[in-house]
Design an enzyme around this catalytic site. Structure first.
Site, PDB file in Angstrom:
ATOM      1  N   VAL A  66       0.766  -0.934  -0.226  1.00 42.67           N
ATOM      2  CA  VAL A  66       0.240  -0.309   0.000  1.00 42.67           C
ATOM      3  C   VAL A  66       0.959   1.121  -0.436  1.00 42.67           C
ATOM      4  O   VAL A  66       0.744   2.514  -0.140  1.00 42.67           O
ATOM      5  CB  VAL A  66      -1.062   0.203   1.210  1.00 42.67           C
ATOM      6  CG1 VAL A  66      -2.143  -0.826   1.324  1.00 42.67           C
ATOM      7  CG2 VAL A  66      -1.000   0.357   2.844  1.00 42.67           C
ATOM      8  N   SER A 143      -4.271   5.399  15.234  1.00 45.06           N
ATOM      9  CA  SER A 143      -3.721   5.395  16.699  1.00 45.06           C
ATOM     10  C   SER A 143      -4.210   6.038  18.364  1.00 45.06           C
ATOM     11  O   SER A 143      -4.105   6.904  18.415  1.00 45.06           O
ATOM     12  CB  SER A 143      -2.309   4.351  16.946  1.00 45.06           C
ATOM     13  OG  SER A 143      -1.738   4.167  18.003  1.00 45.06           O
ATOM     14  N   TYR A 156       6.394   6.084  14.337  1.00 49.08           N
ATOM     15  CA  TYR A 156       4.604   5.356  14.527  1.00 49.08           C
ATOM     16  C   TYR A 156       3.600   6.660  14.972  1.00 49.08           C
ATOM     17  O   TYR A 156       2.399   7.156  14.320  1.00 49.08           O
ATOM     18  CB  TYR A 156       4.567   4.224  14.884  1.00 49.08           C
ATOM     19  CG  TYR A 156       3.114   3.623  15.139  1.00 49.08           C
ATOM     20  CD1 TYR A 156       2.659   3.053  14.026  1.00 49.08           C
ATOM     21  CD2 TYR A 156       1.882   4.196  16.346  1.00 49.08           C
ATOM     22  CE1 TYR A 156       1.804   1.993  14.673  1.00 49.08           C
ATOM     23  CE2 TYR A 156       1.127   3.245  16.040  1.00 49.08           C
ATOM     24  CZ  TYR A 156       0.988   2.287  15.414  1.00 49.08           C
ATOM     25  OH  TYR A 156      -0.199   1.758  16.010  1.00 49.08           O
ATOM     26  N   ALA A 157       3.714   7.141  16.045  1.00 45.09           N
ATOM     27  CA  ALA A 157       3.255   8.397  16.487  1.00 45.09           C
ATOM     28  C   ALA A 157       2.722   9.512  15.789  1.00 45.09           C
ATOM     29  O   ALA A 157       2.130   9.999  15.446  1.00 45.09           O
ATOM     30  CB  ALA A 157       3.109   8.645  18.025  1.00 45.09           C
ATOM     31  N   ALA A 158       3.706  10.061  14.999  1.00 36.83           N
ATOM     32  CA  ALA A 158       4.141  10.927  13.896  1.00 36.83           C
ATOM     33  C   ALA A 158       2.941  10.726  12.722  1.00 36.83           C
ATOM     34  O   ALA A 158       2.415  11.345  12.656  1.00 36.83           O
ATOM     35  CB  ALA A 158       6.057  11.396  14.061  1.00 36.83           C
ATOM     36  N   SER A 159       3.183   9.447  12.829  1.00 43.86           N
ATOM     37  CA  SER A 159       2.787   9.068  10.875  1.00 43.86           C
ATOM     38  C   SER A 159       0.789   8.746  11.744  1.00 43.86           C
ATOM     39  O   SER A 159       0.236   9.171  11.079  1.00 43.86           O
ATOM     40  CB  SER A 159       3.008   7.466  10.332  1.00 43.86           C
ATOM     41  OG  SER A 159       2.578   6.971  11.648  1.00 43.86           O
ATOM     42  N   LYS A 160       0.474   8.506  12.841  1.00 42.52           N
ATOM     43  CA  LYS A 160      -0.452   8.406  13.154  1.00 42.52           C
ATOM     44  C   LYS A 160      -1.703   9.928  12.951  1.00 42.52           C
ATOM     45  O   LYS A 160      -2.739   9.579  13.086  1.00 42.52           O
ATOM     46  CB  LYS A 160      -0.762   6.898  14.216  1.00 42.52           C
ATOM     47  CG  LYS A 160      -0.156   5.991  14.448  1.00 42.52           C
ATOM     48  CD  LYS A 160      -1.582   5.059  13.149  1.00 42.52           C
ATOM     49  CE  LYS A 160      -0.644   3.693  12.320  1.00 42.52           C
ATOM     50  NZ  LYS A 160      -1.794   3.185  10.887  1.00 42.52           N
ATOM     51  N   ILE A 189      -5.450  -3.637  21.254  1.00 42.46           N
ATOM     52  CA  ILE A 189      -6.054  -4.839  21.038  1.00 42.46           C
ATOM     53  C   ILE A 189      -5.219  -5.865  20.453  1.00 42.46           C
ATOM     54  O   ILE A 189      -3.783  -6.059  20.129  1.00 42.46           O
ATOM     55  CB  ILE A 189      -6.633  -4.353  19.787  1.00 42.46           C
ATOM     56  CG1 ILE A 189      -7.504  -3.226  19.777  1.00 42.46           C
ATOM     57  CG2 ILE A 189      -7.364  -5.734  18.282  1.00 42.46           C
ATOM     58  CD1 ILE A 189      -8.558  -3.021  20.200  1.00 42.46           C
TER      59      ILE A 189
HETATM   60  P1  NAD Z   1      -1.137  -6.489  12.413  1.00 42.06           P
HETATM   61  O1  NAD Z   1      -0.116  -6.610  12.577  1.00 42.06           O
HETATM   62  O2  NAD Z   1      -1.766  -7.805  12.935  1.00 42.06           O
HETATM   63  O3  NAD Z   1      -1.678  -6.272  10.721  1.00 42.06           O
HETATM   64  C1  NAD Z   1      -1.072  -5.320   9.992  1.00 42.06           C
HETATM   65  C2  NAD Z   1      -1.402  -5.416   8.758  1.00 42.06           C
HETATM   66  O4  NAD Z   1      -0.463  -5.075   7.510  1.00 42.06           O
HETATM   67  C3  NAD Z   1      -0.621  -7.188   8.590  1.00 42.06           C
HETATM   68  O5  NAD Z   1      -0.745  -8.537   7.923  1.00 42.06           O
HETATM   69  C4  NAD Z   1       0.691  -6.944   7.577  1.00 42.06           C
HETATM   70  O6  NAD Z   1       0.965  -7.565   6.643  1.00 42.06           O
HETATM   71  C5  NAD Z   1       0.421  -5.970   6.745  1.00 42.06           C
HETATM   72  N1  NAD Z   1       0.715  -4.400   5.861  1.00 42.06           N
HETATM   73  C6  NAD Z   1       2.227  -4.250   6.613  1.00 42.06           C
HETATM   74  N2  NAD Z   1       2.583  -3.594   5.563  1.00 42.06           N
HETATM   75  C7  NAD Z   1       2.028  -3.153   4.946  1.00 42.06           C
HETATM   76  C8  NAD Z   1       2.028  -2.655   3.290  1.00 42.06           C
HETATM   77  N3  NAD Z   1       2.838  -1.771   2.875  1.00 42.06           N
HETATM   78  N4  NAD Z   1       1.258  -3.118   2.178  1.00 42.06           N
HETATM   79  C9  NAD Z   1       0.145  -4.123   2.413  1.00 42.06           C
HETATM   80  N5  NAD Z   1       0.140  -4.419   4.115  1.00 42.06           N
HETATM   81  C10 NAD Z   1       1.098  -4.529   4.769  1.00 42.06           C
HETATM   82  O7  NAD Z   1      -1.434  -4.954  13.159  1.00 42.06           O
HETATM   83  P2  NAD Z   1      -2.816  -4.382  13.747  1.00 42.06           P
HETATM   84  O8  NAD Z   1      -2.753  -4.706  14.854  1.00 42.06           O
HETATM   85  O9  NAD Z   1      -4.371  -5.151  12.925  1.00 42.06           O
HETATM   86  O10 NAD Z   1      -3.054  -3.070  13.253  1.00 42.06           O
HETATM   87  C11 NAD Z   1      -4.050  -2.913  12.081  1.00 42.06           C
HETATM   88  C12 NAD Z   1      -4.154  -1.316  12.219  1.00 42.06           C
HETATM   89  O11 NAD Z   1      -4.419  -0.861  13.734  1.00 42.06           O
HETATM   90  C13 NAD Z   1      -2.595  -0.420  12.215  1.00 42.06           C
HETATM   91  O12 NAD Z   1      -2.675   0.809  11.606  1.00 42.06           O
HETATM   92  C14 NAD Z   1      -2.484  -0.794  13.414  1.00 42.06           C
HETATM   93  O13 NAD Z   1      -1.369   0.991  13.372  1.00 42.06           O
HETATM   94  C15 NAD Z   1      -3.661   0.107  13.717  1.00 42.06           C
HETATM   95  N6  NAD Z   1      -3.470   0.167  15.830  1.00 42.06           N
HETATM   96  C16 NAD Z   1      -3.355  -0.366  16.094  1.00 42.06           C
HETATM   97  C17 NAD Z   1      -3.733  -1.283  17.266  1.00 42.06           C
HETATM   98  C18 NAD Z   1      -3.413  -2.428  18.214  1.00 42.06           C
HETATM   99  O14 NAD Z   1      -3.250  -2.815  20.044  1.00 42.06           O
HETATM  100  N7  NAD Z   1      -3.040  -4.230  18.036  1.00 42.06           N
HETATM  101  C19 NAD Z   1      -3.729   0.116  18.255  1.00 42.06           C
HETATM  102  C20 NAD Z   1      -3.128   1.948  17.959  1.00 42.06           C
HETATM  103  C21 NAD Z   1      -3.780   1.362  16.654  1.00 42.06           C
END
Ligand code: NAD
Length: 262
Positions: A66, A143, A156-160, A189
């Site tokens: 992506v 996030s 990460y924080a800056a990107s979000k 999560i």
């Molecule tokens: P995860 O790591 O389980 O899943 C992320 C998925 O994104 C993975 O399958 C990975 O292969 C895919 N990915 C990474 N780089 C990619 C790229 N360049 N192109 C396509 N796919 C790519 O993460 P998650 O916990 O399910 O998080 C999902 C979203 O929620 C993320 O944006 C994360 O920052 C956000 N988030 C999660 C939490 C949490 O507690 N889990 C908290 C805050 C925010």
């Protein structure tokens, strides 16, 4: 809450594997009657997700980075060719490297920005072509780090934080096309992304949450299904926080202690 997405087409990024938020979102939309396409960078994880999702409905997969313009264009072209429309698109893919800011290389910094932020721009710009005549809904993953920065994950924080801001701008710019743009803010999560930090300090993390428990990917998927629904038709430029009340007060232990003592 149950939703009816029959006849709708929904795309979700970063939905590979079976333990992440993207997978849970895809499953929720499939169970609600939508046709769903998912993408991920990791082909093995993508195939695993496809197998697990098949029993729930019509799902297609696209191996997509992506953060790459060409990949994103190709995915939307193929999805539109397959379905003839795209109603809902969820930019969920993200990475969470743990690194002190001053120890990061330029390349590491750029990778975080490209995957977490540039992807949201690229997906919004490309899907706009397919939504602008009929309307639609975009939903972006922010996030907790977009509200409160975090030592050890500054990029990460800056990107979000930038995703938070970009979501609001997109909401205003796409409003004349009947495209709503919202986001979600997960707390902690339990997914592959957070496994390491949860294994290290589960108790401490739970203690900072009013409900005193961590979240499941399905908790986020329920909020996303609501944001994309017609019931949320007056919501744009906003975020749903799915955190069990993380950091909503400075002392979440206090009411639990009082209850224990009663
Ligand atoms: P995860 O790591 O389980 O899943 C992320 C998925 O994104 C993975 O399958 C990975 O292969 C895919 N990915 C990474 N780089 C990619 C790229 N360049 N192109 C396509 N796919 C790519 O993460 P998650 O916990 O399910 O998080 C999902 C979203 O929620 C993320 O944006 C994360 O920052 C956000 N988030 C999660 C939490 C949490 O507690 N889990 C908290 C805050 C925010």
């Amino acid at each position: 809450m149950s939703f009816n997405y029959s006849g709708r087409v929904v795309g979700v990024t970063g939905a590979g594997g079976t333990a992440g938020i993207g997978f849970a979102i895809a499953k929720k939309f499939l169970e609600s009657g939508a046709k769903v396409f998912i993408c991920d960078l990791n082909e093995e994880a993508l195939n695993l997700a496809a197998e697990a999702l098949k029993p729930f409905g019509d799902v297609r997969t696209f191996k997509t980075d992506v953060s790459k313009e060409r990949d994103v264009k190709t995915m939307f072209e193929a999805a539109y060719k397959a379905y003839g429309k795209i109603d809902v698109f969820v930019s969920n893919a993200g990475i969470y490297p743990q690194k002190l800011v001053c120890e990061m290389t330029e390349q590491q910094w750029d990778t975080v920005m490209n995957v977490n932020l540039k992807s949201v721009f690229l997906c919004a710009r490309e899907v706009f072509h397919y939504m602008k005549d009929k309307g639609g809904v975009l939903i972006n993953a922010a996030s907790y780090a977009s509200l409160m920065a975090s030592a050890g994950s500054g990029a990460y924080a800056a990107s979000k934080a930038a995703v938070y801001s970009l979501t609001k701008t997109l909401a205003a710019e796409l409003a004349p096309y009947n495209i709503r743009v919202n986001g979600f803010i997960p707390g902690v999560i339990e997914t592959g992304m957070t496994k390491g930090v949860i294994d290290e300090k589960r108790g401490e993390l739970e203690g900072a949450i009013a409900l005193h428990r961590l979240g499941a990917p399905e908790d986020v998927a329920n909020a996303v299904a609501f944001l994309a629904s017609d019931e949320a038709s007056y919501m744009t430029g906003t975020f749903m926080e799915v955190s069990g009340g993380k950091l909503c007060v400075q002392n979440p232990h206090m009411p639990w202690k009082i209850k224990e003592e009663q």
